[in-house]
Write an enzyme that holds these catalytic residues in place. Sequence first.
Site, PDB file in Angstrom:
ATOM      1  N   SER A 159       0.920  -1.285   0.063  1.00 32.65           N
ATOM      2  CA  SER A 159       0.156   0.160  -0.015  1.00 32.65           C
ATOM      3  C   SER A 159       0.842   1.213   0.025  1.00 32.65           C
ATOM      4  O   SER A 159       1.794   1.277   0.872  1.00 32.65           O
ATOM      5  CB  SER A 159      -0.865  -0.050   1.352  1.00 32.65           C
ATOM      6  OG  SER A 159      -1.639   1.299   1.320  1.00 32.65           O
ATOM      7  N   SER A 160       0.533   2.261  -0.702  1.00 32.88           N
ATOM      8  CA  SER A 160       1.492   3.371  -0.933  1.00 32.88           C
ATOM      9  C   SER A 160       1.141   4.343   0.373  1.00 32.88           C
ATOM     10  O   SER A 160       1.743   5.087   0.496  1.00 32.88           O
ATOM     11  CB  SER A 160       0.890   4.361  -2.157  1.00 32.88           C
ATOM     12  OG  SER A 160      -0.397   4.625  -2.121  1.00 32.88           O
ATOM     13  N   GLN A 161       0.126   3.875   1.041  1.00 30.75           N
ATOM     14  CA  GLN A 161      -0.030   4.613   2.445  1.00 30.75           C
ATOM     15  C   GLN A 161       0.881   4.602   3.325  1.00 30.75           C
ATOM     16  O   GLN A 161       1.384   5.388   4.090  1.00 30.75           O
ATOM     17  CB  GLN A 161      -1.558   4.173   2.947  1.00 30.75           C
ATOM     18  CG  GLN A 161      -2.683   4.597   2.257  1.00 30.75           C
ATOM     19  CD  GLN A 161      -3.960   3.831   2.659  1.00 30.75           C
ATOM     20  OE1 GLN A 161      -3.768   2.912   3.652  1.00 30.75           O
ATOM     21  NE2 GLN A 161      -4.984   4.245   2.234  1.00 30.75           N
ATOM     22  N   ASP A 285      -9.308   1.461  -6.301  1.00 30.34           N
ATOM     23  CA  ASP A 285     -10.564   2.275  -5.741  1.00 30.34           C
ATOM     24  C   ASP A 285     -11.433   2.299  -7.073  1.00 30.34           C
ATOM     25  O   ASP A 285     -12.566   2.327  -6.985  1.00 30.34           O
ATOM     26  CB  ASP A 285     -10.136   3.358  -5.312  1.00 30.34           C
ATOM     27  CG  ASP A 285      -9.522   3.337  -3.792  1.00 30.34           C
ATOM     28  OD1 ASP A 285      -9.450   2.372  -3.260  1.00 30.34           O
ATOM     29  OD2 ASP A 285      -9.291   4.436  -3.339  1.00 30.34           O
ATOM     30  N   LYS A 311      -9.401  -4.318   1.069  1.00 34.37           N
ATOM     31  CA  LYS A 311      -9.980  -3.012   1.290  1.00 34.37           C
ATOM     32  C   LYS A 311     -11.107  -3.162   2.333  1.00 34.37           C
ATOM     33  O   LYS A 311     -11.173  -4.122   2.998  1.00 34.37           O
ATOM     34  CB  LYS A 311     -10.544  -2.520  -0.187  1.00 34.37           C
ATOM     35  CG  LYS A 311      -9.594  -2.257  -1.157  1.00 34.37           C
ATOM     36  CD  LYS A 311      -8.706  -0.977  -0.832  1.00 34.37           C
ATOM     37  CE  LYS A 311      -7.650  -0.816  -1.953  1.00 34.37           C
ATOM     38  NZ  LYS A 311      -7.131   0.575  -1.471  1.00 34.37           N
ATOM     39  N   ARG A 358     -17.850   1.764  -1.845  1.00 33.10           N
ATOM     40  CA  ARG A 358     -17.537   1.774  -3.308  1.00 33.10           C
ATOM     41  C   ARG A 358     -18.252   0.797  -3.860  1.00 33.10           C
ATOM     42  O   ARG A 358     -18.860   0.548  -4.946  1.00 33.10           O
ATOM     43  CB  ARG A 358     -15.932   1.507  -3.555  1.00 33.10           C
ATOM     44  CG  ARG A 358     -15.269   2.848  -2.965  1.00 33.10           C
ATOM     45  CD  ARG A 358     -13.634   2.977  -3.712  1.00 33.10           C
ATOM     46  NE  ARG A 358     -12.893   3.913  -3.015  1.00 33.10           N
ATOM     47  CZ  ARG A 358     -13.080   5.278  -3.026  1.00 33.10           C
ATOM     48  NH1 ARG A 358     -14.001   5.965  -3.918  1.00 33.10           N
ATOM     49  NH2 ARG A 358     -12.219   6.156  -2.420  1.00 33.10           N
ATOM     50  N   LYS A 382     -18.673   6.935   4.502  1.00 34.02           N
ATOM     51  CA  LYS A 382     -17.206   6.945   4.656  1.00 34.02           C
ATOM     52  C   LYS A 382     -16.337   7.840   3.836  1.00 34.02           C
ATOM     53  O   LYS A 382     -15.340   8.562   4.174  1.00 34.02           O
ATOM     54  CB  LYS A 382     -16.642   5.667   4.204  1.00 34.02           C
ATOM     55  CG  LYS A 382     -15.198   5.258   4.546  1.00 34.02           C
ATOM     56  CD  LYS A 382     -14.897   3.833   4.454  1.00 34.02           C
ATOM     57  CE  LYS A 382     -13.501   3.550   4.445  1.00 34.02           C
ATOM     58  NZ  LYS A 382     -12.845   3.683   5.815  1.00 34.02           N
TER      59      LYS A 382
END
Length: 403
Positions: A159-161, A285, A311, A358, A382
């Site tokens: 994850s880029s987070q 996403d 997710k 989503r 959210k």
Amino acid sequence: MNIRFFPSVARGSVSAPPSKSMAHRLLICAALAQGESRICGISDCEDVAATLDCLRAMGADCKIDNDTVIVKGINFDKISNSVLPCRESGSTMRFLLPLCLLSGKETMLIGSPALLRRPMTVYQNICREHGLFFEQTENGITVQGRLTATEYTLPGDVSSQFISGMLFALTQVAGESILHILPPFESRSYVLLTLQALTAFGADVEWLNDTTLRIRGGKPMQAQTLTVEGDYSNAAFLSAFNVLGGEVNITGLDPASLQGDRVYIEHFASLEKGFATISVADCPDLAPILFALAARGQGGRFTDTRRLVIKESNRAQTMATELRKFGTTVDVRENEVIITPTAFYAPTENLLGHNDHRIVMSLAVLATLTGGVIEGVEAVSKSFPDFFERISSLGIQIEEITP
């Protein structure tokens, strides 16, 4: 909450919601900066509210004035032991955990059971390698210690987070740090958004090559007045109505935006032409709405889907379950999803939102064609709390029903 949809066509003009991704980043940068910042165009979605709650818990002064948040920064030397309520926001937890390693004080990050099931081993490994305390239980994650200016190595395909979280924190650590990103480097565009926000506040970060970043930390960041740009990720759900015969004009999007989900324009065009092969490695996403359009259209093969399992729901499996209610054939494999529209008809049972915003919005788009009931639509709070109000303004006929 459940909503019944009636077959209807979307027409009209609607503004894009503010970018949740940029709101997180600008608020965090404001909390790291000296002086008083004003971040305008903030959504009242649950994830952004979680970030605000946590920044306040860390000592930031955050005041809300309509859609503007006025932020005075954190003094990490004055932080006491604290608890950060991350709600269900993975971005909040992953962005802020490294900041908890600036004070040396014990900090606990808490959230929903679903959030705490999402993998955090990247940070666990960093803490172990650098002598920092990290403990994860079903009740939360507790960390303690101080980051130092040195070299860190992170995987680029989880994850880029995690990368963004380390960037935020290392700008506050005196000295030069190097961040090595192991290929494959997926979701690079999200790291670019982080760098855009940091640069706007005066942080000193630069690329040494495609997978290496140098951070000259400890330099004061300065307060700014900035406006959150429109969100391509959520605009995709509004734009999807055009693929289904609607006429929707979306305003408030920056054509030069660095948001990776801007690629939805190209992917939608590919699906309109016929069966398409699309990688979702850099736009996970978008996967649910791409699956939905493929089911109504001529199908598609979607690769690099492995990360969808981490997710809010297992998005490949949950979309497969719901799309089959429309008569679609969906084959979920280890790292790809193949959608074959063998039929498309009104579902004879209720659609389920799976507590995933989503998923709800993707099913809502399809339900405007066939009618039907979606259970658990409150999940949209959210990221896009006024989604149903906006599509109603476009002529989509819906009604709230009692479960």
